[in-house]
Design a protein around this motif. Structure first.
Motif, PDB file in Angstrom:
ATOM      1  N   GLN A  13       0.817  -1.203   0.000  1.00  0.00           N
ATOM      2  CA  GLN A  13       0.000   0.000   0.000  1.00  0.00           C
ATOM      3  C   GLN A  13       0.848   1.248   0.000  1.00  0.00           C
ATOM      4  O   GLN A  13       0.642   2.127  -0.803  1.00  0.00           O
ATOM      5  CB  GLN A  13      -0.904  -0.008   1.230  1.00  0.00           C
ATOM      6  N   GLU A  14       1.799   1.295   0.871  1.00  0.00           N
ATOM      7  CA  GLU A  14       2.703   2.432   0.885  1.00  0.00           C
ATOM      8  C   GLU A  14       4.053   2.009   1.409  1.00  0.00           C
ATOM      9  O   GLU A  14       4.212   0.949   1.975  1.00  0.00           O
ATOM     10  CB  GLU A  14       2.321   3.615   1.778  1.00  0.00           C
ATOM     11  N   VAL A  15       4.932   2.938   1.222  1.00  0.00           N
ATOM     12  CA  VAL A  15       6.262   2.796   1.813  1.00  0.00           C
ATOM     13  C   VAL A  15       6.466   3.990   2.728  1.00  0.00           C
ATOM     14  O   VAL A  15       6.405   5.126   2.284  1.00  0.00           O
ATOM     15  CB  VAL A  15       7.354   2.757   0.732  1.00  0.00           C
ATOM     16  N   ASP A  16       6.682   3.716   3.965  1.00  0.00           N
ATOM     17  CA  ASP A  16       6.754   4.827   4.895  1.00  0.00           C
ATOM     18  C   ASP A  16       8.172   5.382   4.958  1.00  0.00           C
ATOM     19  O   ASP A  16       9.037   4.962   4.186  1.00  0.00           O
ATOM     20  CB  ASP A  16       6.265   4.396   6.279  1.00  0.00           C
ATOM     21  N   SER A  17       8.367   6.271   5.878  1.00  0.00           N
ATOM     22  CA  SER A  17       9.659   6.945   5.963  1.00  0.00           C
ATOM     23  C   SER A  17      10.770   6.013   6.352  1.00  0.00           C
ATOM     24  O   SER A  17      11.931   6.219   6.019  1.00  0.00           O
ATOM     25  CB  SER A  17       9.588   8.112   6.959  1.00  0.00           C
TER      26      SER A  17
END
Lengths: 229, 592
Positions: free
Chosen positions: B544-548
């Motif tokens: 879904q996403e790639v975070d920091s």
């Protein structure tokens, strides 16, 4: 290395092409008219041939037109005074025989030719105009009249070129006055041609075109004799 | 009563454009036939109406000749025929240039140019000379010529095109025929032709000497060309045969066993089915039928060993287990199995060399290779042979269903597993396959029955079925001992740096406390809400996403049972994860 080889071979090819093109005398270059650069200069022999061919063609057209008129008007062959008036170019003194033409000086002969051609400039133009307006004549005749008109003009320019060339080559002296001021050559009673009928005009022109053709041929065979003479 | 023909002038002609002649005739007036009875008068327009008489009479010809002195070109002449009484019978006006008819050319001759290859026609070059009277040299007259020819017995003349040269070629005359040729000429751009010249005759008879050699050479040439074409056609048509003879084809390797189609993407389930199915309708029969007509394929038959349930300790759960050598007691069997593999009759197995003592760990790898080798025997038999241990279940499905009673310390892991997560250290987290899902559902029921009756050890052991393998890609393969150790022994503190670590997903019913005690995995396990634990985990999870922190946030699967789904913000759960990863099974807790 292959790049240098290629460039060297290319230079050689260009050189060869240039040399070969110089050897071939008659190329596609245009004929010099007024001292242009890069044009091909014709020999006198070649110039004469061109002019003679042109005059022969002009004479042929005038002959055809005259025959058509004869058919059209059906004048009697046995009529005395078939030609109503004397041709307006009769004032020009022209040799009427072979010996006379051969005895005449080259400059004089050239001048006679030019006089004749200049004298027919206006009458032919008007003749063409009158032919175009007459609905009696077909397009074929009208086109021939126009062609005749153009040819007189071109032939005159061609003969002038020949005369210039001859003067340059020293064949004739610079006493050809027609090149300096053509208007001098016009006959004094130049207005006479307006009174001539079309048929007479054609008759006169056919005769004069034959004169021009013959004079040119004599001149050529005298100056530049070749196998054609 | 016909009309009386009056005397008339026949014609006035000039041949050289320097002189001209006029002929007359008296017509029907025969009394005027005596010489001098008729006179010719002429008049030059340019010189006024003064009529002059003919300068020279030639009475026998009834001709009046005008010499050069009396001839002017481009001058209109009018000529009259008068009697002595001054009666004018005839009148004609003309210009001399218009009445020119050149004399005919002279000295006609011809030469043979060539004969056609067929020997039936030939070409001829005709030469002549210009009329001597015409002054062409000075250019006074320009003449063009016209050649006409015909066959001797024909009446029609054929005319060639007019041209000003004194020679011309006649093409296409026939051998054996006689031809008649004559020439006439006229002034250029004028219409009146002169008279025809005298005719010449052309005839060429057959020439035999030339023809004899010609057909022979032609036949030879055509024959050679035909033979060449034939040879080329043969070569082209039989090209493949020539190629076979010259360049025999190299036999391509035939890899038997698994249909390569199954190895393509998306067919993992079928592949798993085939691989793990064993002999029962699995690969062997399939292979048997498939390669029935291949004579060089050998089927190695091995005695089916009795299933000894007493030796369950070996945990022959699945062939893949045995393959991977995860069964602890069977680990040493692997070594022997390799040596036993020496007696393996089939040589082109494609396996790695078993003699290499440096690769004890390669045993499972070898077994894997055996599985994938070009052997036609099924996986079960190979395993049985290798291990020399009584394989309990030859055709046993490695499912939990058949081994409900026995403790199973090993999870049924399929040979092909899908990667569901990637560790920052490079490790890959595999997700359970299709069968595992089935196992999940079946196990769930079993778990419920055995919920309270089992010790924690057993629980754990069951839970181990859901273990997720983490395979270290940098490792040297599968380390069976370590894995086996990990599973069978009490859970040691997991070392992140070690090759394998297992994740123990907890069943839904277990208490969080139970999870906490054996929570040695570095993964965050869901604390309270475990109801949705048994929600089917998707084999593929979408990132879904790639975070920091460069962690992948996977999209949790859709919740089947609405109540357990508690949508939570994925980021809220992140800080608690030391490594920043969420296992797929945990995702259900986080977000729908």
């Amino acid at each position: 290395m292959p790049g240098t080889i290629r460039s060297v071979s290319l230079v050689w090819v260009v050189l060869l092409v240039c040399l070969s093109s110089r050897r071939t005398s008659v190329g596609a270059a245009p004929i010099c008219t007024n001292g242009q650069v890069g044009c091909h200069v014709l020999s006198l022999d070649n110039l004469f041939d061109r002019v003679i061919q042109h005059s022969a063609r002009m004479h042929g057209i005038s002959s055809d037109l005259h025959s058509e008129f004869e058919q059209y008007f059906l004048p009697s062959k046995n009529q005395i005074g078939r030609v109503g008036r004397i041709c307006h170019t009769s004032t020009i003194i022209t040799p009427n025989g072979k010996e006379n033409a051969q005895r005449m000086a080259r400059e004089q002969l050239t001048e006679v030719i030019l006089k004749l051609l200049i004298a027919w400039r206006d009458p032919l133009w008007h003749f063409h105009q009158s032919m175009a307006h007459h609905h009696d004549f077909n397009n074929f005749s009208s086109n021939k009249a126009l062609e005749m008109n153009d040819m007189v003009h071109e032939l005159r320019q061609g003969v002038e070129k020949v005369a210039e060339k001859m003067q340059v080559l020293g064949i004739i002296s610079n006493s050809v006055t027609s090149l300096a001021s053509p208007e001098v050559l016009l006959p004094s009673d130049s207005a006479d041609w307006r009174l001539m009928k079309d048929y007479d005009l054609l008759y006169c022109f056919r005769r004069d075109s034959n004169k021009v053709q013959n004079y040119l041929k004599i001149l050529k065979c005298r100056i530049v004799p070749d196998h054609g003479c | 009563m016909g009309a009386i023909v009056e005397p008339y002038i026949t014609e006035c002609i000039s041949s050289n454009q320097e002189t001209f002649r006029c002929w007359w005739s008296q017509g029907d007036f025969h009394n005027l036939s005596s010489p001098g009875a008729l006179k010719i008068f002429y008049h030059k327009k340019a010189f006024g109406p003064h009529w002059k008489e003919c300068p020279e009479y030639i009475y026998p010809n009834r001709e009046c000749f005008f010499d050069r002195n009396h001839t002017s070109i481009w001058t209109l002449y009018c000529v009259q025929l008068r009697s002595q009484n001054n009666i004018t019978y005839f009148n004609e006006c003309f210009n001399v240039e218009n009445i020119v008819r050149p004399d005919p050319p002279i000295s006609l001759n011809w030469t043979l140019l060539n004969v056609s290859p067929s020997g039936l026609s030939y070409d001829v070059m005709v030469n002549w000379e210009s009329p001597p009277s015409a002054d062409i040299k000075t250019g006074w007259m320009r003449i063009e010529y016209e050649i006409q020819y015909r066959e001797k017995n024909s009446t029609e003349w054929e005319a060639l095109e007019m041209q000003p040269h004194t020679k011309q070629t006649i093409f296409g005359l026939h051998i054996g025929k006689e031809y008649q040729v004559h020439i006439r000429c006229r002034m250029l751009a004028f219409i009146r032709f002169g008279e025809f010249s005298d005719s010449i005759f052309i005839q060429v008879t057959e020439i035999s000497t030339k023809d004899s050699t010609f057909p022979l050479t032609l036949v030879l040439v055509f024959g050679v060309v035909g033979v060449l074409i034939l040879i080329m056609l043969i070569v082209v048509s039989q090209q493949h045969r020539f190629m076979m003879i010259l360049l025999p084809p190299v036999p391509a390797p035939k890899i038997k066993g698994i249909d390569p189609e199954l190895l393509k993407k998306g067919k993992l389930d079928e592949l798993n089915f085939i691989l793990s199915l064993g002999g029962m309708g699995g690969l062997p029969t399939y292979a048997q039928d498939f390669y029935q007509d291949e004579p060089w394929v050998e089927f190695i038959e091995v005695d089916a060993e009795d299933a000894d349930t007493g030796e369950k300790e070996e945990n022959q759960g699945s062939d893949t287990q045995r393959l991977l050598g995860l069964c602890h007691p069977a680990s040493h069997h692997m070594n022997t199995g390799c040596s036993n593999g020496v007696s393996f009759p089939d040589d082109d197995s494609g396996r790695a060399s078993c003699y290499d003592p440096d690769l004890p760990e390669q045993d499972p790898l070898m077994l894997m290779a055996t599985l994938l080798s070009s052997q036609t025997e099924d996986v079960e038999t190979s395993f049985n042979v290798v291990e020399r241990a009584p394989a309990p279940e030859r055709g046993e499905r490695p499912l939990v269903q058949t081994q409900t009673g026995g403790p199973q310390t090993w999870v049924n892991t399929d040979f092909y597993a899908q990667v569901s997560n990637v560790m920052p250290s490079g490790g890959v987290v595999l997700s359970p396959g299709q069968q595992l899902r089935i196992q999940e559902s079946t196990l769930a029921t079993e778990e419920e029955t055995q919920k309270k009756g089992k010790s924690s050890e057993d629980k754990r052991q069951k839970e181990l079925q859901f273990q997720m393998l983490m395979v270290d890609p940098e490792g040297s393969g599968y380390t069976t001992e370590s894995i086996a150790r990990q599973i069978s022994t009490p859970p040691a503190p997991p070392m992140p740096g070690e090759g394998y670590q297992t994740i123990q997903p907890q069943p839904v019913e277990t208490k969080p406390a139970a999870m906490a005690e054996d929570n040695q995995s570095p993964y965050i396990l869901p604390d309270s809400s475990q109801s949705q634990f048994f929600a089917p985990v998707a084999d593929y999870t979408v990132v879904q996403e790639v975070d920091s922190q460069h962690s992948l946030l996977l999209k949790p699967p859709a919740c089947q049972s609405p109540p357990p789904c508690i949508p939570q913000h994925p980021l809220k759960a992140l800080p608690a994860m030391p490594m920043g990863y969420i296992t797929p099974d945990l995702l259900g807790n986080l977000a729908p």
